[in-house]
Design a protein around this motif. Structure first.
Motif, mmCIF file in Angstrom:
data_model
loop_
_atom_site.group_PDB
_atom_site.id
_atom_site.type_symbol
_atom_site.label_atom_id
_atom_site.label_comp_id
_atom_site.label_asym_id
_atom_site.label_seq_id
_atom_site.Cartn_x
_atom_site.Cartn_y
_atom_site.Cartn_z
ATOM 1 N N ASN A 54 6.597 0.119 -12.086
ATOM 2 C CA ASN A 54 5.700 -1.045 -12.018
ATOM 3 C C ASN A 54 6.317 -2.112 -11.119
ATOM 4 O O ASN A 54 7.409 -2.620 -11.405
ATOM 5 C CB ASN A 54 5.467 -1.615 -13.418
ATOM 6 C CG ASN A 54 4.669 -0.673 -14.280
ATOM 7 O OD1 ASN A 54 3.482 -0.466 -14.056
ATOM 8 N ND2 ASN A 54 5.325 -0.055 -15.268
ATOM 9 N N THR A 77 2.748 1.355 -9.450
ATOM 10 C CA THR A 77 1.602 0.578 -9.918
ATOM 11 C C THR A 77 1.881 -0.870 -9.528
ATOM 12 O O THR A 77 2.926 -1.427 -9.868
ATOM 13 C CB THR A 77 1.435 0.692 -11.444
ATOM 14 O OG1 THR A 77 1.259 2.062 -11.794
ATOM 15 C CG2 THR A 77 0.233 -0.116 -11.907
ATOM 16 N N ILE A 78 0.941 -1.455 -8.773
ATOM 17 C CA ILE A 78 1.153 -2.802 -8.235
ATOM 18 C C ILE A 78 0.474 -3.827 -9.124
ATOM 19 O O ILE A 78 -0.699 -3.688 -9.481
ATOM 20 C CB ILE A 78 0.598 -2.923 -6.801
ATOM 21 C CG1 ILE A 78 1.124 -1.780 -5.916
ATOM 22 C CG2 ILE A 78 0.952 -4.277 -6.202
ATOM 23 C CD1 ILE A 78 2.625 -1.750 -5.743
ATOM 24 N N HIS A 113 0.836 -1.211 0.000
ATOM 25 C CA HIS A 113 0.000 0.000 0.000
ATOM 26 C C HIS A 113 0.871 1.263 0.000
ATOM 27 O O HIS A 113 0.618 2.219 -0.736
ATOM 28 C CB HIS A 113 -0.900 -0.005 1.240
ATOM 29 C CG HIS A 113 -1.552 1.312 1.524
ATOM 30 N ND1 HIS A 113 -2.621 1.785 0.793
ATOM 31 C CD2 HIS A 113 -1.272 2.272 2.439
ATOM 32 C CE1 HIS A 113 -2.985 2.968 1.262
ATOM 33 N NE2 HIS A 113 -2.174 3.284 2.257
ATOM 34 N N ARG A 146 2.313 1.946 -3.341
ATOM 35 C CA ARG A 146 1.298 2.532 -4.219
ATOM 36 C C ARG A 146 1.128 4.031 -3.915
ATOM 37 O O ARG A 146 1.024 4.844 -4.829
ATOM 38 C CB ARG A 146 -0.032 1.800 -4.026
ATOM 39 C CG ARG A 146 -1.117 2.248 -4.993
ATOM 40 C CD ARG A 146 -2.448 1.595 -4.687
ATOM 41 N NE ARG A 146 -2.447 0.177 -4.968
ATOM 42 C CZ ARG A 146 -2.531 -0.778 -4.038
ATOM 43 N NH1 ARG A 146 -2.597 -0.455 -2.757
ATOM 44 N NH2 ARG A 146 -2.536 -2.051 -4.373
#
Length: 1008
Positions: free
Chosen positions: A757, A738-739, A730, A733
């Motif tokens: 990414n 970008t997870i 979290h 992010r």
């Protein structure tokens, strides 16, 4: 006359301590006895140390057995004989071999074969040092045995295992626990005779009065035995005496290394440096600690050769010699570290050096130490029976149902209303509680001795595969063996891995990163702003909710402030109330002069007259209470663990109070200062130790400030930290990443990053086998990315069950094919009986199947992620059955200050604690709808009414309060919110209809 005495270190057999054995001997007028625990020597050293206080001559031995079946008893004539016995036992424990029926030829130890064993083995011949043991019960049979003729070989062997019936009952319960059987099913062969008791010496002599030769033989044997270990205050260390071949060479090498280090550490010189070096070297030589410093230098030098990161801390970090030898990176001149905490004339033990390595490198360094030095062992410790654990074990032994055992463990019962069995569990639970259960390993202690470690005890071989002593740190120090602490931590691995990730993700920046430019980091406003605002998730030692709270309250924005905070956060300072007082004095400068005692302020001007560091205890004891430095150090050491109860500590405490009275201090002041000392000294850090932690914290904060995504990947790959992995994902992010869920073509076992990414590793898929992961990665690296499911199945041997997990997590999303369709294909194409070990020799032809159009919703995917990963990659708020009816977040706290707020929060972590009167309260850390963290407090009345029921979203109603600028909610009401029913098991069409509403709501609400 007692050659066979057991303590509770005859694990899960004996019922009382070595001290209680000595008390028993004193009560029965026994002036000499042999401690012979079963295949264990844990109690030996302390038994010898304490025996003179009970007017007992101590003799050491071992009761050699296979299980509880006796073989023979070894009794040491002297220290060399004790070493023989220890060596013999160690060899059998290491190799897990049975003890032979006949003893080896010990040169300096006697052997006593129990009467029953001799008869059973039909033993005919005995060496000069071998005897036959006759107990009180054996006397009835002796006249009718051939052994009665061997008068010169008979000795008294009355075993001592119990004091009374209660001890015998405890023994039977321990044996049932060890055998994992009901007490009623415990075989007689797994317990011993109730008559194994100590009788007054005159009574024992009376029983054997018709066999005077037996008494004479026994007395002669005991008088020929003599064991001595030096426990005096002026004892010499038993560590390796010289690093090189002589003390002179050691001193010359140490001086040479200091001169070389001077050029490295102080190229431009420095005020007071030369004088400090001279002062330290003089004391190091005088106290004969030269080899101790050189061994630590050897260890860290080897680590640098191997490219291993390490941090040297402990009281040794107060030493300029350690700084010059690069054992630590803390400059004692710059930080004005208290010399006497590190070493003084009264101190018998060398300074503490805790050397932290990456958890990945620690094993290699431990192996190096064992190979580099001759006499090495890990330091042991004892895992004792804890209250809940022993109740659970005894509950099983008495056959109680699980529900009743759980109730007893909870403590919520009325003793008067318990049935007889449950009452027995509680009664004997209290008796067994605190007894040693099994031997274990100290967190990081390694002993490097001048003598073989078997001189002091036997060693065992835990799963780590290194010889480990059977005694603990306290006893080791008593006899002069001082540990080297070689510890593993994940923080260093995070730093190292971040730098490795940078090399492939941002190679143009990686070349310019020097993680050792600590002086630059300390002055970096970006890093200091992170500390001040407590944006420290993932950072070493400063990420916990309590530390985040403290940093905000103190408004810490510099290195020295962080050093202080690292020690203030320790339990004792808070317990004494001095954490709050420190904050008050820090924020209100005038308060210091008003509240601080002049002497305390003079002793500790930098910390406003408040004890913060471990050395403050020494300063206060020495200057305020006029104790000498040796007594002050006893006080510091005595504040924790077993040492607190010792008479040495009690004497120093009495002298502290007496000296203060002589100086005319008021009783109220004396006990206020004493209570401060007593409340936290065992928990506080030495300033050099805190400074070492702060250095590592700055390194991690630098990486978080400038390379946050790479750092978060490294944090995740090294087991996270204070929080669950979900929250570091979290945080990544929130920092711009970008997870992505695991992907067949992008992911590895651990997490990886491409630009911004982040692809989660296969490690999060709970049921994926490691060999499957390895096979996928190896095939991809050799022959390139996979083009389709069919291509994957042609190249990777995998079972349908393992393949299903990968498809369900959408690891084949690059195929642009719905996962339900892929699952159909997988079951049609892969045999359930596939042999995973054998690769395909020929690529089969794939049939084309007509599969109906299938759909997957984001909600369905979220619940699949919850099942397979343990968390979902969308906002948990989007899974709520009822949408939040407000959009309040942490950002709204300031406008609701001293007002009530209704807010939704996803639970990060909850700390359950008790108030001074024993009532439960909670401190919770939550994430709001915008992804920002906030804190909530449930005081006892609220905590009694509302309970946190696991992970999920909670609706909280309470008052926003501020304490020293730190905003939190004092909760009044709380309710856990329900998630929608799992759409995979409900009407898919309904779930599909709800999704656009949720996506629209999510956009409007700004939910992350």
């Amino acid at each position: 006359m007692y050659l066979n005495c057991h303590t509770y270190y005859s694990l899960r057999y004996g019922a009382f301590s070595e001290i209680e054995l000595l008390q028993l001997a004193q009560e029965n007028h026994v002036s000499q006895l042999v401690l012979t625990d079963i295949n264990n020597t844990s109690a030996g050293l302390n038994f010898v140390r304490k025996a003179p206080q009970y007017n007992v001559k101590p003799v050491l031995g071992i009761d050699f057995r296979n299980g509880i079946n006796p073989c023979f008893i070894g009794i040491a004539k002297n220290n060399e004989g004790y070493q023989e016995l220890n060596t013999f036992l160690s060899e059998h424990l290491h190799g897990k071999r049975e003890i032979p029926k006949l003893a080896p030829s010990f040169k300096e130890a006697y052997v006593v074969y129990p009467f029953e064993v001799v008869l059973r083995n039909n033993q005919q011949e005995f060496k000069e040092n071998e005897f036959i043991g006759i107990s009180v019960n054996d006397l009835k049979r002796l006249p009718f045995s051939r052994l009665g003729q061997l008068k010169d070989k008979l000795v008294v062997q009355q075993p001592v295992t119990f004091r009374n019936k209660r001890d015998y009952n405890a023994h039977r319960l321990l044996r049932a626990i060890d055998n994992n059987v009901l007490l009623s099913k415990l075989p007689q062969t797994e317990q011993t005779n109730e008559e194994e008791k100590m009788f007054p010496i005159q009574n024992l002599a009376g029983v054997f009065s018709e066999y005077t030769s037996i008494l004479e033989n026994t007395d002669k044997l005991l008088r020929s035995c003599h064991i001595h270990f030096d426990f005096s205050e002026g004892r010499k260390p038993q560590n390796l005496k010289t690093y090189l071949s002589s003390e002179k060479e050691d001193i010359e090498l140490l001086e040479k290394l200091c001169q070389e280090g001077l050029q490295y550490r102080y190229p431009n010189g420095g005020d007071g440096v030369e004088e400090r070096i001279e002062k330290e070297l003089k004391l190091i030589k005088e106290k004969e600690f030269t080899s101790y410093f050189l061994i630590n230098w050897d260890i860290v030098t080897e680590a640098r050769k191997r490219g291993f990161f390490y941090v040297g801390r402990g009281s040794g970090a107060n030493s300029i010699v350690a700084y010059l030898l690069r054992i630590t990176d803390v400059d004692p001149i710059d930080l004005d570290l208290y010399f006497e905490r590190f070493i003084n004339l009264y101190r018998t033990s060398p300074p503490d050096f805790d050397i932290d390595f990456s958890w990945k490198d620690r094993g290699a360094m431990t192996t190096y130490i064992f190979e580099r030095f001759k006499h090495v062992a890990l330091l042991g410790t004892y895992v004792t029976f804890k209250e809940k654990g022993v109740i659970r074990e005894l509950g099983k032994v008495f056959g109680l149902p699980k529900e009743e055992i759980d109730m007893l463990c909870s403590g919520r019962y009325d003793l008067a209303k318990l049935d007889s069995m449950a009452a027995l569990v509680i009664k004997y639970g209290r008796l067994i509680k605190g007894m040693p259960n099994y031997l274990s390993i100290h967190a990081g202690g390694i002993l490097i001795s001048e003598r073989p470690l078997t001189y002091f005890s036997a060693t065992h071989l835990p799963p780590k595969g290194y010889a480990t002593t059977q005694y603990d740190m306290v006893i080791a120090e008593d006899v002069g063996l001082y540990k080297f602490d070689i510890l593993g931590q994940r923080g260093l691995a995070k730093i190292k891995e971040t730098l490795e990730i940078l090399k492939y993700n941002q190679p143009e920046k990686a070349a310019n990163v020097d993680i050792h430019k600590i002086d630059d980091f300390k002055k970096d406003p970006k890093i200091n702003e992170l500390i001040k605002t407590a944006q420290c998730m993932g950072c070493f030692y400063v990420e916990s909710p309590a530390m985040r709270m403290l940093l905000k309250k103190l408004e810490v924005d510099n290195y020295l402030g962080l050093v202080a905070a690292s020690s203030i956060i320790r339990p004792g300072v808070a317990k004494s109330g001095m954490m709050r007082e420190y904050i008050l004095r820090h924020r209100n400068p005038g308060r210091t002069e008003k509240e601080a005692h002049p002497i305390m302020l003079e002793i500790m001007p930098d910390t406003y007259g408040v004890m913060v560091y471990q050395e403050d205890v020494i300063k206060v004891a020495h200057i305020f209470a006029d104790l000498d430095l040796g007594e002050a150090d006893v006080l510091r050491r005595g504040m924790s663990g077993k040492f607190r109860s010792r008479e040495e500590f009690q004497k120093v405490k009495d002298k502290f109070i007496e000296n203060c009275r002589k100086k005319g201090f008021l009783e109220v002041l004396i006990f206020e200062i004493w209570n401060q000392v007593a409340s936290f000294a065992g928990y506080a850090f030495a300033k050099g130790h805190s400074a070492s932690y702060a250095v590592e914290s700055y390194q991690t904060l630098f990486l978080r400030a400038y390379f946050p995504l790479e750092y978060m990947v490294a944090v995740l790959n090294n087991g996270g930290g204070f929080y669950r992995s979900e929250f570091y994902i979290h945080e990544a992010r929130m920092l711009g990443a970008t997870i992505h869920a695991p992907c067949i073509n992008k992911s590895f076992g651990t997490n990886c990053i491409y630009g911004k990414n982040i692809y989660l590793g296969f490690m999060y898929l709970r049921d994926i086998e490691e060999r499957v992961t390895e096979r996928i990665i190896k095939e991809r690296s050799l022959n390139g990315a996979f083009g389709s499911l069919e291509d994957f199945l042609d190249r990777v041997t995998i079972s349908v069950e393992q393949l299903s997990i990968l498809i369900r997590i959408n690891a084949f999303r690059f195929t642009q094919t719905n996962k339900h369709e892929l699952l159909w294909k997988a079951h049609l194409m892969v045999s359930k009986n596939v042999q995973m070990e054998h690769p395909k020799l020929f690529v089969p032809k794939h049939k084309k199947f007509n599969i109906p159009e299938l759909h997957t919703t984001d909600l369905e995917m979220a619940f699949t992620q919850l099942e397979l990963l343990g968390f979902c990659l969308c906002s948990p708020f989007s899974l709520l059955e009822n949408f939040p009816n407000n959009y309040n977040g942490q950002r709204d706290f300031i406008k609701h200050l001293n007002k009530h707020i209704d807010i939704y929060g996803y639970m990060v972590t909850v700390k359950n604690t008790n108030t001074y009167n024993g009532k439960r309260m909670n401190f919770a850390t939550m994430v709001d709808q915008y992804g920002e963290v906030f804190d909530a407090v449930l005081f006892p009345p609220v905590a009694a009414k509302y309970i946190f029921r696991g992970r999920g979203v909670y609706r909280l109603y309470g008052k926003v309060v501020s304490e020293f600028g730190f905003l939190s909610i004092e909760v009044i009401k709380m309710q856990k919110q329900n998630y929608i029913p799992d759409p995979r098991y409900t009407d898919m069409r309904t779930a599909k209809k709800r999704l656009p509403e949720r996506e629209k709501q999510k956009t409007n609400d700004g939910v992350v």
